[in-house]
Design a protein around this motif. Structure first.
Motif, PDB file in Angstrom:
ATOM      1  N   ARG A  27       0.820  -1.221   0.000  1.00  0.00           N
ATOM      2  CA  ARG A  27       0.000   0.000   0.000  1.00  0.00           C
ATOM      3  C   ARG A  27       0.851   1.266   0.000  1.00  0.00           C
ATOM      4  N   ILE A  28       2.141   1.139   0.307  1.00  0.00           N
ATOM      5  CA  ILE A  28       3.034   2.291   0.397  1.00  0.00           C
ATOM      6  C   ILE A  28       4.067   2.185  -0.725  1.00  0.00           C
ATOM      7  N   ARG A  29       3.768   2.831  -1.828  1.00  0.00           N
ATOM      8  CA  ARG A  29       4.670   2.748  -2.992  1.00  0.00           C
ATOM      9  C   ARG A  29       5.483   4.017  -3.194  1.00  0.00           C
ATOM     10  N   THR A  30       4.958   5.123  -2.716  1.00  0.00           N
ATOM     11  CA  THR A  30       5.652   6.400  -2.880  1.00  0.00           C
ATOM     12  C   THR A  30       5.736   7.111  -1.531  1.00  0.00           C
ATOM     13  N   LYS A  90       4.594   9.972  -0.974  1.00  0.00           N
ATOM     14  CA  LYS A  90       3.281  10.583  -0.768  1.00  0.00           C
ATOM     15  C   LYS A  90       2.339   9.594  -0.078  1.00  0.00           C
ATOM     16  N   ASP A  91       2.372   8.325  -0.491  1.00  0.00           N
ATOM     17  CA  ASP A  91       1.564   7.298   0.169  1.00  0.00           C
ATOM     18  C   ASP A  91       1.923   7.201   1.647  1.00  0.00           C
ATOM     19  N   ALA A 146      -0.543   8.070   4.824  1.00  0.00           N
ATOM     20  CA  ALA A 146      -0.801   7.047   5.852  1.00  0.00           C
ATOM     21  C   ALA A 146      -0.425   7.565   7.236  1.00  0.00           C
TER      22      ALA A 146
END
Length: 77
Positions: A39-42, A44-45, A49
Motif C-alpha cells: 500500500r506504500i509505494r511512494t 506521498k503514500d 498514511a
C-alpha cells in the motif's frame, strides 16, 4: 530532526522513505513496521498514511489560550 537531517536529500524519494523509520520511536515505529508494503509505494503514500494515523494529535493539541490557562492554574496552586 528528520527534516533537518534529510533536507539536502529532498529529491531522493527512495532515500527519504528508507530513513523515515529512523525518526520514529515507540508506537509510531510499531505502526510503521506493521504497514502493508504493497500500500506504500511512494513517499506521498507514506505521508498520507502517517497523517491519517496521527491526525488526532493535531485535533486534540491545546491552543495558546488553553496552555496559558493550564499555566495560570498551576501557578495559583
Amino acid at each position: 530532526m528528520y527534516c533537518q537531517k534529510m533536507g539536502s536529500y529532498s529529491r531522493d524519494e527512495k532515500l527519504l522513505m528508507h530513513f523515515f523509520q529512523d525518526s520514529l520511536v515507540g508506537a509510531a515505529i510499531i505502526w510503521y513496521t506493521n504497514l502493508e508494503a504493497s500500500r506504500i509505494r511512494t513517499r506521498k503514500d507514506l505521508i498520507i498514511a502517517f497523517i491519517r494515523q496521527y491526525q488526532y494529535n493535531t485535533d486534540m493539541a491545546p491552543n495558546r489560550t488553553q496552555l496559558q490557562n493550564i499555566h495560570y492554574k498551576k501557578l495559583s496552586m
